[in-house]
Design a protein around this motif. Structure first.
Motif, short mmCIF file in Angstrom:
data_model
loop_
_atom_site.label_atom_id
_atom_site.label_comp_id
_atom_site.label_asym_id
_atom_site.label_seq_id
_atom_site.Cartn_x
_atom_site.Cartn_y
_atom_site.Cartn_z
N HIS A 42 -13.46 5.00 22.44
CA HIS A 42 -14.33 3.89 22.78
C HIS A 42 -13.92 2.46 22.41
CE1 HIS A 42 -17.04 7.35 23.30
NE2 HIS A 42 -17.53 6.76 24.34
N ASP A 60 -13.80 -1.80 23.01
CA ASP A 60 -14.48 -3.29 23.22
C ASP A 60 -13.62 -4.13 24.30
OD1 ASP A 60 -16.84 -2.79 21.98
OD2 ASP A 60 -15.79 -3.11 20.20
N LYS A 71 -21.43 4.35 26.24
CA LYS A 71 -21.77 5.55 25.44
C LYS A 71 -22.92 6.35 26.09
CE LYS A 71 -20.24 6.58 21.44
NZ LYS A 71 -19.78 6.41 20.04
N GLU A 81 -17.22 10.42 19.78
CA GLU A 81 -16.25 9.86 20.43
C GLU A 81 -15.80 10.80 21.45
OE1 GLU A 81 -14.61 6.86 20.05
OE2 GLU A 81 -16.45 6.70 18.82
N ARG A 119 -17.36 0.93 25.00
CA ARG A 119 -18.36 1.45 24.15
C ARG A 119 -19.78 1.21 24.62
NH1 ARG A 119 -16.59 1.91 19.44
NH2 ARG A 119 -15.01 0.52 19.41
#
Length: 194
Positions: free
Chosen positions: A69, A71, A49, A55, A46
């Motif tokens: 995306h 974590d 980006k 997305e 994430r």
């Protein structure tokens, strides 16, 4: 290069410099497998980006491709368990933590074809995140080169345009340039960093 998808495989696309086409090459490979009627899922941390809130992953030259995306690498493992894609592509792998290494191993051991794209070194010339371990585990490695913005030779290093204030600073042309070793070193010396 197409691989037999009946067994796992770890394919790493890397470069020492930014703007070498890692994301573009990852997208090209995924599209090739989709044309061959294989299922694929693309992931990106994430924090990496860029250029959009959609997305998708976006290459520096504007190429876009649908992506998820996340974590944590565990989210990739969870997705693969449920959806069972033939191909799992991971962009900007250097931004994931060390858990990505065991996740990628597990995915390949389960029979997934894993394509990883990531920067192998920081703008200080140090190994970047978990990329050294991923390179060591790879079944196949493709090393790409950018073009040095100073002299035009093959670029092997990312050069931070300003002294970094954080360990990891995500950015594009506003923050980094592709440079050969000589021009990278000269730039760092001019700032008193080398």
């Amino acid at each position: 290069m197409l691989r037999n998808l009946n067994y796992g495989w770890i394919d790493v696309i890397t470069s020492g410099s930014m703007y070498a086409g890692k994301t573009t090459e990852l997208i090209r490979r995924v599209r090739t497998y989709i044309l061959a009627k294989r299922t694929a899922a693309v992931f990106q941390p994430r924090m990496a980006k860029r250029y959009t809130e959609d997305e998708v992953i976006v290459s520096h030259d504007g190429l876009r491709f649908e992506a998820i995306h996340t974590d944590s690498p565990l989210e990739i493992l969870w997705y693969a368990e449920i959806h069972k894609p033939n191909v799992i592509a991971i962009d900007e792998a250097q931004f994931y933590d060390e858990m990505l290494v065991s996740t990628v191993q597990e995915l390949a051991n389960r029979g997934h074809y894993v394509i990883i794209a990531g920067l192998s070194q920081t703008s200080e010339g140090k190994p970047f995140g978990c990329m050294p371990q991923l390179l060591a585990l790879a079944d196949s490695i493709t090393c790409l080169y950018g073009v040095c913005v100073v002299c035009g030779e093959p670029a092997t290093k990312p050069f931070a345009l300003q002294a970094k204030t954080e360990d990891v600073m995500v950015g594009g042309g506003d923050r980094y340039e592709a440079r050969c070793r000589k021009c990278w070193l000269e730039g760092r010396r001019q700032r008193g960093e080398a």
